[in-house]
Design a protein around this motif. Structure first.
Motif, mmCIF file in Angstrom:
data_model
loop_
_atom_site.group_PDB
_atom_site.id
_atom_site.type_symbol
_atom_site.label_atom_id
_atom_site.label_comp_id
_atom_site.label_asym_id
_atom_site.label_seq_id
_atom_site.Cartn_x
_atom_site.Cartn_y
_atom_site.Cartn_z
ATOM 1 N N UNK A 152 36.860 28.659 9.051
ATOM 2 C CA UNK A 152 36.043 29.792 9.525
ATOM 3 C C UNK A 152 36.585 31.102 8.979
ATOM 4 N N UNK A 153 35.675 32.076 8.822
ATOM 5 C CA UNK A 153 36.082 33.370 8.283
ATOM 6 C C UNK A 153 36.188 34.440 9.359
ATOM 7 N N UNK A 154 36.328 33.996 10.614
ATOM 8 C CA UNK A 154 36.490 34.962 11.694
ATOM 9 C C UNK A 154 37.595 34.476 12.612
ATOM 10 N N UNK A 155 38.055 35.357 13.495
ATOM 11 C CA UNK A 155 39.194 35.024 14.333
ATOM 12 C C UNK A 155 38.803 34.804 15.783
ATOM 13 N N UNK A 156 39.749 34.332 16.594
ATOM 14 C CA UNK A 156 39.446 34.037 17.993
ATOM 15 C C UNK A 156 39.137 35.275 18.827
ATOM 16 N N UNK A 157 39.549 36.460 18.366
ATOM 17 C CA UNK A 157 39.327 37.657 19.181
ATOM 18 C C UNK A 157 38.033 38.388 18.838
ATOM 19 N N UNK A 158 37.326 37.941 17.813
ATOM 20 C CA UNK A 158 36.059 38.597 17.471
ATOM 21 C C UNK A 158 35.039 38.362 18.576
ATOM 22 N N UNK A 159 34.177 39.346 18.786
ATOM 23 C CA UNK A 159 33.098 39.158 19.749
ATOM 24 C C UNK A 159 32.056 38.216 19.141
ATOM 25 N N UNK A 160 31.657 37.232 19.919
ATOM 26 C CA UNK A 160 30.731 36.236 19.392
ATOM 27 C C UNK A 160 29.424 36.886 18.928
ATOM 28 N N UNK A 161 29.008 37.931 19.658
ATOM 29 C CA UNK A 161 27.743 38.582 19.321
ATOM 30 C C UNK A 161 27.782 39.309 17.989
ATOM 31 N N UNK A 162 28.997 39.619 17.491
ATOM 32 C CA UNK A 162 29.085 40.358 16.239
ATOM 33 C C UNK A 162 29.029 39.421 15.032
ATOM 34 N N UNK A 163 29.027 38.109 15.278
ATOM 35 C CA UNK A 163 29.025 37.158 14.166
ATOM 36 C C UNK A 163 27.595 36.849 13.726
ATOM 37 N N UNK A 211 28.054 31.737 11.684
ATOM 38 C CA UNK A 211 29.379 31.753 12.297
ATOM 39 C C UNK A 211 29.295 31.398 13.777
ATOM 40 N N UNK A 212 28.228 31.853 14.437
ATOM 41 C CA UNK A 212 28.055 31.486 15.845
ATOM 42 C C UNK A 212 27.937 29.977 15.994
ATOM 43 N N UNK A 213 27.308 29.375 14.998
ATOM 44 C CA UNK A 213 27.178 27.933 15.024
ATOM 45 C C UNK A 213 28.550 27.270 14.928
ATOM 46 N N UNK A 214 29.418 27.876 14.113
ATOM 47 C CA UNK A 214 30.764 27.329 14.006
ATOM 48 C C UNK A 214 31.504 27.460 15.328
ATOM 49 N N UNK A 215 31.195 28.528 16.078
ATOM 50 C CA UNK A 215 31.805 28.670 17.396
ATOM 51 C C UNK A 215 31.410 27.478 18.268
#
Lengths: 354, 501
Positions: free
Chosen positions: B132-143, B147-151
């Motif tokens: 994934x290209x995002x971190x655990x502290x990112x807000x899910x809504x900003x993805x 990327x949300x699917x990867x969450x």
């Protein structure tokens, strides 16, 4: 190998069953579908009828001579008359709730309209303009709500909570803290006390309001737009519907009907004070919700609201005849509202999943 | 090394009089991707809801690792290692990625405290494994949606998934995002998870699936090994009949005069868009998700405010401030988000199809129910919509039928310019081909059609000319014989200047 035979057996056993299924399904389908359709159409009507019958037997059982007046023509007329004002407010509320809004201010609007109308009826003012004053005052206050909801896009709960409080204060201020009494109101005395064809005008007025509301919702472009805005405001906008104007209409007509309610109650009691109509908004909301109108907007009918208002009317009347204290009446009313809505939710789930 | 992890057999489920599932079977194996194919309404989603405990089957058996199990609730399913990722994502936008991943099963520290550190670390580990290209502290809504699917995938991995079900995961993804998702899916397969992949798209099946199970009308049709599963055959199994040339709907069209011209239209998201479309032409608008295609369409339609620019219809400048202005000029816009922005799900087919022409079918504001009913019935017949009647509630229909009704609403205004935003998303194959036919017929009758689509074969198949957008501007145009997936992708990804040979 055994397993294979077992499977073959299973399959063979399953085939005739499966073949028989469509026939069974169809046999069951026809009657159960129509029953469900009817149940869906009538909504809460069975609850109303059951309650009406239950109260008859209860009042007979608890009366000293074993006779009940509950089902008499006179008492039924009583129920309708007592329901009339709430029904008028509930019709206005139906418009607002259909747009996924809420109007908490109807009780206060009723009070201000009643006080202003009564003031106008005093001999030193304009006695013959009293009726228009009730209506115009109500309409203007409704438009005030509408401007804030549609124009400034403030949450309707907050807007009408504000106007509910502020207008309640205004009603007390206009009445100067007292009750404005006037026994001489020829221009609108008929409204609360007269009959037409043996039926009180209060009931005729409520019926007229119901008919007008039904006509708007069922037969006009505006009516369909109300459902559309309530169901999906984004789609409504992309379909070219003037969402703001539709909201404006809903709150205005709710205010207008509250003004009508103000005229009805002022006429009936030959007076008005700042406390008139307090708590009426809750009965109106309860009637709408009991009638199956969704608080999420877009779903509901005036017919349902009529039944909801009658349920509350029957409940109030029956409990009073039973001699239950008003404290217990509150408790009973609250329980019935929640139970009825639970029932309705269950009914709707049955309708959608099946 | 692949073993049977999950076996469903003889599954039956009925809702009232309708049989949603009848004797359905399915086998999922570890280290394997099973594609579950079927038209909308074939029962795929119902079957998966049975598997994940949302519905209880009336008959049949579910075996997990050889043991018969009963799944009474989604929680049961999750405990057994069965995870379902829905078509509609369900991340909480205001919470962080880690909070979303652990929602409902937060690791506990001392005194029942949420152990945030463990939560973050374990999330990071899973995200790393997904690339994934995002971190655990990112807000899910900003993805972005991909990327949300990867969450959501990460969420199922935290729960030690043995079976992972994905319901049309690429519906909202661009091609590039899809490619990344596929990498993740292959990685999960390598880890031994049995994957059930639900899709309409034939290309995805060919690319991913090890085996294909096909359903039709609530029944089990058959299962094919990868080697036997050519698209032709699968489509035949899905629809029960062979389909003709699928995308070929553009022969015999001759574009007329310029119908709509856009000059230097711009907003905060769209930079200086200029183009023209002729009557009788189908113009494709391609590009990655987020390239500004929908935004451009909304500008033309007046759904968003433009900062400047000109719009001309039939050579005449027009002012469009709100959708109503556009509708009056004969511009129709069928939005991408059918349920959120298009349909009134709780209203009838009649209300949905006639919403744009109520005024024309009313006298003094009073509706003429007979005329509306006729209009709806005609539309239902003409577009072959499967609906109980004009009073049928739209929310209960399949995606294809909903889309047709929405299309009918816009056709009712007799549009001069029709903008379609992802017209075949979430629509089954039969309805898809009918929508292509409708588009072709409209163009033949002189309507200028703008078609936004992320499905390249679709764009190539039905459009006469394709505009490609990238980062809010039109980066190039391809037409005629030059229209190819490669040419479009190149314009969608690289700079236009670098592209012109």
């Amino acid at each position: 190998m055994n397993q294979l035979f077992a499977r073959l057996g299973l399959i063979r056993a399953a085939v005739p069953d499966a073949a028989a299924l469509p026939a069974i399904a169809q046999e069951n389908a026809m009657p159960s579908l129509t029953v469900r359709d009817v149940f869906n159409k009538v909504g809460m009507l069975p609850v109303l009828i059951l309650m009406y019958i239950a109260f008859y037997f209860l009042t007979r059982y608890f009366s000293e001579d074993g006779v009940s007046n509950f089902m008499t023509m006179a008492n039924s007329m009583n129920i309708l008359r007592q329901t009339s004002i709430n029904l008028v407010l509930a019709c206005g509320m139906t418009f607002v709730i259909l747009t996924a809004g809420i109007d908490l201010s109807v009780g206060s609007v009723l009070a201000v309209a009643a006080v202003l109308g009564m003031m106008a009826s005093l001999p030193e003012h304009f006695p013959y303009l009293a009726l228009p004053v009730f209506l115009i005052a109500g309409l203007l206050m409704g438009m005030l709500n509408g401007v804030m909801v549609a124009g400034f896009k403030i949450n309707p709960f907050v807007v009408t909570l504000g106007t509910m409080t502020a207008l309640r204060g205004a009603a007390y201020l206009f009445a100067d803290g007292t009750t404005i009494l006037n026994r001489d109101i020829p221009s609108f005395e008929w409204l609360g006390n007269g009959d037409f064809l043996g039926i009180p005008w209060l009931i005729w007025i409520a019926a007229a309001v119901v008919l007008i509301s039904w006509f708007i919702l069922r037969h006009t472009v505006l009516g369909l737009h109300l459902y559309a805005v309530g169901g999906n405001p984004q789609a409504a906008r992309l379909t070219g519907i003037k969402v703001g104007a539709v909201l404006m209409f809903a709150y205005s007509i709710s205010g207008l009907f509250a003004g009508v309610g103000g005229a009805m109650s002022a006429s009936r009691l030959y007076g008005a004070n700042g406390n008139w109509g307090s708590g009426y908004e809750l009965d109106a909301i309860a009637a709408v919700v009991l009638g199956g109108t969704s608080l999420m907007g877009g779903v509901g009918t005036i017919w349902g609201t009529v039944i909801g208002a009658l349920i509350i009317g029957v409940l109030n009347n029956g409990l009073t005849i039973l001699g239950l204290s008003s404290f217990w009446q509150y408790v009973a009313k609250g329980i019935v509202i929640v139970l009825a809505v639970m029932l309705d939710k269950w009914r709707q789930q049955q309708a959608t999943t099946n | 090394m692949s073993q049977i992890v999950l076996e469903m057999s003889g599954i039956c489920k009925r809702f009232g009089a309708t049989r949603a599932l009848d004797q359905v079977q399915l086998q999922a194996r570890s280290h394997e991707i099973l594609a579950l194919m079927g038209e909308n309404g074939a029962g795929k989603s119902t079957l998966m809801k049975v598997l994940s405990g949302v519905y209880q089957p009336d008959a049949g058996e579910i075996r997990l690792g050889g043991e018969a199990i009963r799944v009474h609730s989604p929680l049961d399913a999750r405990k057994a290692g069965i995870n379902l990722i829905y078509q509609e994502l369900s991340v909480a936008p205001h919470m962080t990625v880690a909070q979303n991943v652990f929602m409902g099963s937060e690791p506990r520290g001392s005194f029942g405290r949420v152990d945030r550190k463990a939560m973050r670390e374990r999330t990071q580990a899973v995200l790393d494994s997904l690339g994934a290209r995002f971190g655990p502290d990112d807000l899910a809504g900003s993805l972005c949606i991909a990327d949300q699917q990867q969450v959501e995938i990460a969420r199922s991995l935290i729960h030690k998934s043995r079976v992972l079900i994905m319901d049309e995961p690429t519906a909202a993804l661009s091609d590039r995002e899809t490619e990344r998702l596929f990498e993740v899916i292959r990685k999960l397969r390598a880890d031994g998870i049995a994957i059930i992949y639900i899709s309409h798209r034939m290309a995805e099946m060919s690319e991913l699936a090890d085996r294909v199970t096909v359903m039709r009308d609530g029944g089990y049709v058959g299962t094919l090994e990868r080697s036997e599963a050519d698209p032709e055959r699968v489509i035949q199994m899905m629809v029960g009949r062979p389909l003709g040339d699928f995308y070929q709907h553009k022969s015999g069209r001759t574009p007329g005069a310029v119908r709509l011209e856009v000059r230097h239209l711009h907003s905060r998201k769209i930079r200086d868009a200029s183009f023209a479309i002729h009557s009788g032409e189908v113009l494709g608008l391609a590009g990655l998700v987020g390239a500004g295609r929908t935004e451009l369409a909304r500008l033309i339609f007046g759904a968003d405010r433009a900062l400047g620019g000109e719009i001309l219809i039939d050579g005449e400048p027009v002012t469009i401030r709100e959708p109503l202005d556009a509708i009056k000029r004969g511009i129709a816009y069928v939005p991408e988000d059918r349920k959120g922005q298009g349909l009134f799900l709780q209203l009838s087919a009649l209300a949905n199809t006639s919403m744009n022409v109520l005024a024309q079918n009313a006298r003094g504001g009073v509706l003429q129910h007979k005329a509306l009913k006729k209009l709806t019935e005609d539309a239902i017949k003409q577009l072959a919509v499967k609906v109980p009647g004009p009073d049928g509630i739209v929310g209960g229909l399949s995606g294809g039928n909903q889309q047709k009704l929405l299309l009918a609403r816009w056709l009712a205004i007799k549009p001069r310019v029709l903008i379609l935003d992802e017209p075949t998303r979430g629509v089954d194959i039969g309805a898809k081909s009918e929508i292509y036919r409708i588009i072709h017929e409209l163009a033949m009758s002189g309507v200028a059609v703008i078609c936004i689509s992320s499905e390249l074969p679709e764009v190539i198949g039905i459009c006469d000319r394709v505009l490609v957008m990238r980062e809010g501007r039109i980066s190039g145009e391809v037409s005629g014989a030059a229209v190819s997936q490669e040419a479009i992708m190149a314009l969608a990804i690289h700079d236009a200047a670098a592209q012109t040979h």
